[in-house]
Design a protein around this motif. Structure first.
Motif, short mmCIF file in Angstrom:
data_model
loop_
_atom_site.label_atom_id
_atom_site.label_comp_id
_atom_site.label_asym_id
_atom_site.label_seq_id
_atom_site.Cartn_x
_atom_site.Cartn_y
_atom_site.Cartn_z
N VAL A 179 33.16 -18.73 -43.88
CA VAL A 179 33.91 -17.88 -44.81
C VAL A 179 35.17 -18.60 -45.29
O VAL A 179 35.46 -18.67 -46.50
CB VAL A 179 34.26 -16.53 -44.14
N GLY A 180 35.91 -19.18 -44.33
CA GLY A 180 37.11 -19.94 -44.69
C GLY A 180 36.77 -21.12 -45.59
O GLY A 180 37.50 -21.42 -46.55
N ALA A 221 30.77 -18.27 -38.23
CA ALA A 221 30.78 -17.41 -39.42
C ALA A 221 32.14 -17.46 -40.10
O ALA A 221 32.24 -17.61 -41.33
CB ALA A 221 30.44 -15.98 -39.03
N MET A 222 33.22 -17.38 -39.30
CA MET A 222 34.57 -17.40 -39.88
C MET A 222 34.86 -18.75 -40.53
O MET A 222 35.52 -18.82 -41.57
CB MET A 222 35.60 -17.13 -38.79
N PHE A 263 36.41 -20.08 -49.22
CA PHE A 263 37.70 -19.95 -49.92
C PHE A 263 38.30 -21.32 -50.21
O PHE A 263 38.88 -21.54 -51.27
CB PHE A 263 38.69 -19.13 -49.07
N LEU A 295 30.26 -18.21 -48.51
CA LEU A 295 30.65 -16.86 -48.09
C LEU A 295 29.43 -16.07 -47.63
O LEU A 295 29.46 -15.40 -46.60
CB LEU A 295 31.34 -16.13 -49.24
N GLY A 298 28.36 -17.29 -44.30
CA GLY A 298 29.23 -16.78 -43.25
C GLY A 298 28.89 -15.34 -42.89
O GLY A 298 28.81 -14.98 -41.71
N ALA A 299 28.66 -14.51 -43.91
CA ALA A 299 28.31 -13.10 -43.66
C ALA A 299 26.98 -13.02 -42.90
O ALA A 299 26.85 -12.27 -41.93
CB ALA A 299 28.23 -12.35 -44.98
#
Lengths: 112, 121
Positions: free
Chosen positions: B38-39, B34-35, B42, B64, B67-68
């Protein structure tokens, strides 16, 4: 030290031969590292569109989220010192997920 | 159930600590996934400045959101496994890994195309 049974000597009873606590401790370390990378990118995202008060507030929140995850991981890593650690508490699991979600939301608010 | 995980300890018996720790490591592996997503979201926004803004934002938001979703699914699966172990039931099956794998494959292909042909705005 308790008396050992079987062929593995006296330490098998107070130390897991599968090294489960150690492996779990390292898994928390890896996850902390992943969180640091995600938090760095989220922090970079807040300054991406220029520096203003709003972006600095979001940057501070990103740092707080990262510190919260660090504290969480540190607590759990300390619990792994025991030969038979208790199971992860649901509250800690929820908090770890909340940190990830917070990073995603904070960074998403800063997309340009 | 997974939104009220505090009730978990009331069910069944405490499983072997090794099984709980293995479940915890699986949870952490999903959390890292997940992280990473998210990374990656970005990174798309920050490192593909030549790409048209709507396309860049869409890719970033998809990553994103993925990831959530992955983080929420991580805790849901952790709770379901822990509960199954406490009750002595079979571990839950899931289609999520297949769906996530396919989705990441599609996004990666799209990014290769964007990077190769440079759809500038």
């Amino acid at each position: 030290m308790p008396e050992g049974k079987g062929t593995h000597g006296p330490r098998t009873r107070d130390r897991d031969p599968g090294l489960q606590p150690e492996r779990t401790r390292l898994a928390w370390r890896r996850t902390t590292l992943a969180c640091a990378v995600a938090a760095s990118l989220a922090g970079r995202q807040t300054l991406h569109g220029g520096i203003d008060p709003a972006s600095l507030v979001v940057l501070a929140l990103v740092v707080v989220v990262w510190l919260a995850f660090l504290a969480l991981a540190h607590r759990r890593i300390r619990a792994m010192r025991m030969p038979r650690p208790p199971a992860l508490s649901p509250r800690a699991a929820v908090a770890a997920v909340a940190c990830t979600l917070a990073l995603a939301v904070l960074g998403a608010a800063m997309l340009r | 159930m997974w939104f009220a995980p505090e009730r978990l300890r009331e069910e069944g018996g405490t499983p072997d600590y090794r099984f709980s720790l293995a479940n915890e490591r699986t949870f952490l592996a999903w959390l890292r996934t997940a992280m990473a997503l998210v990374g990656g979201g970005f990174a798309v926004d920050q490192f593909l400045p030549e790409t048209a803004r709507p396309l860049r934002l869409a890719l970033a938001l998809v990553l994103l959101a993925g990831g959530a979703l992955c983080a929420l699914r991580a805790i849901s699966h952790w709770v379901r496994c822990e509960r199954a172990m406490r009750r002595g039931e079979d571990l839950p099956m899931s289609r999520f890994p297949v769906v996530l794998g396919l989705a990441v494959g599609v996004v990666a292909l799209l990014m290769v195309i964007v990077a190769a042909f440079g759809w500038g705005g």
